[in-house]
Structure formats: C-alpha cells, structure tokens
Design a protein around this motif. Structure first.
Motif, PDB file in Angstrom:
ATOM      1  N   HIS A  20      26.945  86.629  11.315  1.00  0.00           N
ATOM      2  CA  HIS A  20      26.261  87.804  10.785  1.00  0.00           C
ATOM      3  C   HIS A  20      24.749  87.596  10.680  1.00  0.00           C
ATOM      4  CE1 HIS A  20      25.480  91.455   8.642  1.00  0.00           C
ATOM      5  NE2 HIS A  20      24.806  90.759   7.742  1.00  0.00           N
ATOM      6  N   ARG A  21      24.349  86.379  10.320  1.00  0.00           N
ATOM      7  CA  ARG A  21      22.908  86.111  10.215  1.00  0.00           C
ATOM      8  C   ARG A  21      22.218  86.277  11.564  1.00  0.00           C
ATOM      9  NH1 ARG A  21      22.567  80.671   6.651  1.00  0.00           N
ATOM     10  NH2 ARG A  21      23.888  81.398   4.977  1.00  0.00           N
ATOM     11  N   ILE A  22      22.899  85.859  12.624  1.00  0.00           N
ATOM     12  CA  ILE A  22      22.331  86.017  13.966  1.00  0.00           C
ATOM     13  C   ILE A  22      22.231  87.500  14.331  1.00  0.00           C
ATOM     14  CG2 ILE A  22      22.794  85.640  16.437  1.00  0.00           C
ATOM     15  CD1 ILE A  22      21.788  83.132  15.308  1.00  0.00           C
ATOM     16  N   GLU A  23      23.284  88.258  14.017  1.00  0.00           N
ATOM     17  CA  GLU A  23      23.258  89.707  14.279  1.00  0.00           C
ATOM     18  C   GLU A  23      22.090  90.350  13.553  1.00  0.00           C
ATOM     19  OE1 GLU A  23      26.946  92.406  14.121  1.00  0.00           O
ATOM     20  OE2 GLU A  23      27.543  90.554  13.128  1.00  0.00           O
ATOM     21  N   ASP A  24      21.945  89.950  12.305  1.00  0.00           N
ATOM     22  CA  ASP A  24      20.872  90.445  11.466  1.00  0.00           C
ATOM     23  C   ASP A  24      19.504  90.093  12.061  1.00  0.00           C
ATOM     24  OD1 ASP A  24      21.178  91.849   9.094  1.00  0.00           O
ATOM     25  OD2 ASP A  24      20.237  90.207   7.947  1.00  0.00           O
TER      26      ASP A  24
END
Ligand code: ATP
Ligand code: MG
Length: 249
Positions: A20-24
């Motif tokens: 999720h952090r990468i998506e963010d």
C-alpha cells in the motif's frame, strides 16, 4: 501511518502495508509505475526468504553500519520506492551516521525529484541533495549519470538501496564502497556491491541504524575489524541457498 484498513492479525499484514505504501507513493508522484514492478519482484524473493532477516543479511547490515561510521563522506541514495517505504527511517540512519541524503532516480524527472525532496523534508530531513546535478557518473547515459558533485560525486561510501544494476556497476567502477540493499542476490546490483544486503529495505534500514548506534562509541580498529571479517561472496551464497532451500537460520 496508513489510511488503509488491513486487519493487523492478517497473516500478510506487513506485506500488504508495504504494498500500500508503494501504491500511495505512485499516487503522490514519488514512485514511478516501474517501481510497482520492482516491488513485485522484491516481494517474490522476500516470500522465498521467509520475510525475515537471515543471519548473513544481519552480518551485512552490521558491516554496512561499520563502513558508514568509518567513511569520510557517506551518502544514502534515495529513489522513489525507498522514499515511499522508509522516509523517516532513512532520516534516522543519516543522523546516526552523519551521512548525506541524495535523491537519485532511474527515470529522472524534475517533478518527481522535487516531490521526493519535499517528502523527505516532511519526514525530518533538513538538507537533501540531488537537485543540483552538477556531477556525472562516467559510463552512463546523460540523465542517469547525474549526481551532485558535493554528494554522491564526492562520497567514499554510498548506500544504494534497490539500485539499477547498470548504475550500481558504474558506481563500483568509480571505486566507491557500495552498500547495496537488494532482495535478489543474483541481481547485478547485489553482485557488484562491496556489501550486498539481501533483505527487505523496510527491515534493512532500521537494522543498520540500530547497529550504527551500538557501534557509535567503537574504535576505528574495532569498526575496521567488522569490515574485514565480512565476506561478501559468502553472504551472497548464503542468501541464494536460503532462497533455493529455505535454509540458513
Ligand atoms: P539488475 O540485474 O539490473 O539489477 P533487476 O532485476 O534487479 O536487474 P531492478 O529494476 O533493479 O532490476 O529491480 C529492482 C530490484 O530491487 C530487484 O532485484 C528487487 O528484488 C529489489 N527490491 C524490490 N523491492 C525491494 C525491497 N522492498 N527491499 C529490497 N529489495 C527490493
Ligand atoms: Mg537490480
């Protein structure tokens, strides 16, 4: 730190949070879409390693801390994946070792450079290098060769997490001590490193910081001994074996 709803007892909680952090990061203009692919590649290796820091990686992290403390001018290179995953942790490592932070992108755009600089500042960094770009790494094409001459250009020890193989090789050819974090022990980045750290960046950076704090009062002789005792080929072989056979613990 996250605005998503992943139950903490989910067996793959850490992995989902990281994803999720990468998506963010992509949504914020920090991480490139290519970065999503790199993350997927990394996850595969992490899964095979058991999503843990294997003993040879722990030894590499300690050697990396010793190198950073011995360095005249250490620099931590930051790309879009690293900035999305461990911004505050990198600022802490820079503080613990007296290292500079420098943004370095495979697909360099001024907008993304600036977004990452701002993101690191929001996480406590005061000076972030990379925007001046008045130095060049020999042997690379124009955009990918850019560095700050008073940053990576002048560094004796560079931490390059998730670096592209080509640039890792070019930096090594400049005679710099290269500390590479890469979950694939067979990647050219890991193969060209002085210290290959086969571990997830989310575990590796806090571990290096912990070692650096523990070693802060050690003598130069003691630090040098840690560096000398580290065997890069052995570490790469142990990591590959852990992936192939699920061994090493
Ligand atoms: P090369 O042989 O040129 O190095 P590559 O397959 O490594 O090629 P890259 O685009 O550099 O190509 O891939 C990114 C690398 O970063 C992969 O080796 C991947 O395993 C690693 N990686 C991705 N996410 C992480 C992470 N969170 N922590 C550590 N390593 C990661
Ligand atoms: Mg690579």
């Amino acid at each position: 730190m996250s605005d998503i709803d992943i139950p903490e007892d989910h067996p793959r909680y850490e992995s989902l949070l990281t994803r999720h952090r990468i998506e963010d990061g992509v949504d914020k203009g920090i991480t490139s879409r290519q970065g999503l692919i790199a993350q997927g590649r990394g996850e595969t290796f992490d899964y095979l390693l058991g999503e843990r820091t294997i003993p040879s990686a722990a030894a590499a992290e300690r050697a990396a801390a010793a190198y950073l403390l011995l360095a005249e001018h250490p620099v931590l290179s930051v790309n879009g994946n690293v900035a999305a995953l461990v911004p505050g942790e990198l600022v802490e490592l820079a503080e613990a070792t007296g290292a500079d932070l420098e943004v370095n992108l495979f697909n360099r755009t001024e907008a993304r450079m600036q977004a990452i600089v701002d993101h690191l500042r929001e996480h406590g960094a005061d000076e972030v290098k990379g925007l001046t770009a008045d130095g060049r790494i020999p042997g690379l094409s124009h955009e990918r060769a850019k560095v700050d001459s008073d940053g990576i250009g002048d560094a004796d020890v560079v931490l390059v997490p998730l670096e592209d193989g080509d640039r890792a090789e070019a930096l090594a050819a400049m005679g710099k001590v290269e500390l590479v974090v890469d979950l694939n022990p067979m990647s050219r980045s890991a193969q060209s490193a002085t210290v290959p750290i086969v571990d997830n960046i989310v575990r590796a950076v806090p571990n290096i910081t912990r070692h650096a704090r523990e070693l802060a009062t050690s003598s130069r002789e003691e630090l040098q001994r840690i560096v000398d005792e580290f065997d890069r080929d052995e570490a790469l072989a142990a990591a590959e074996q852990a992936i192939r056979e699920g061994g090493e613990d």
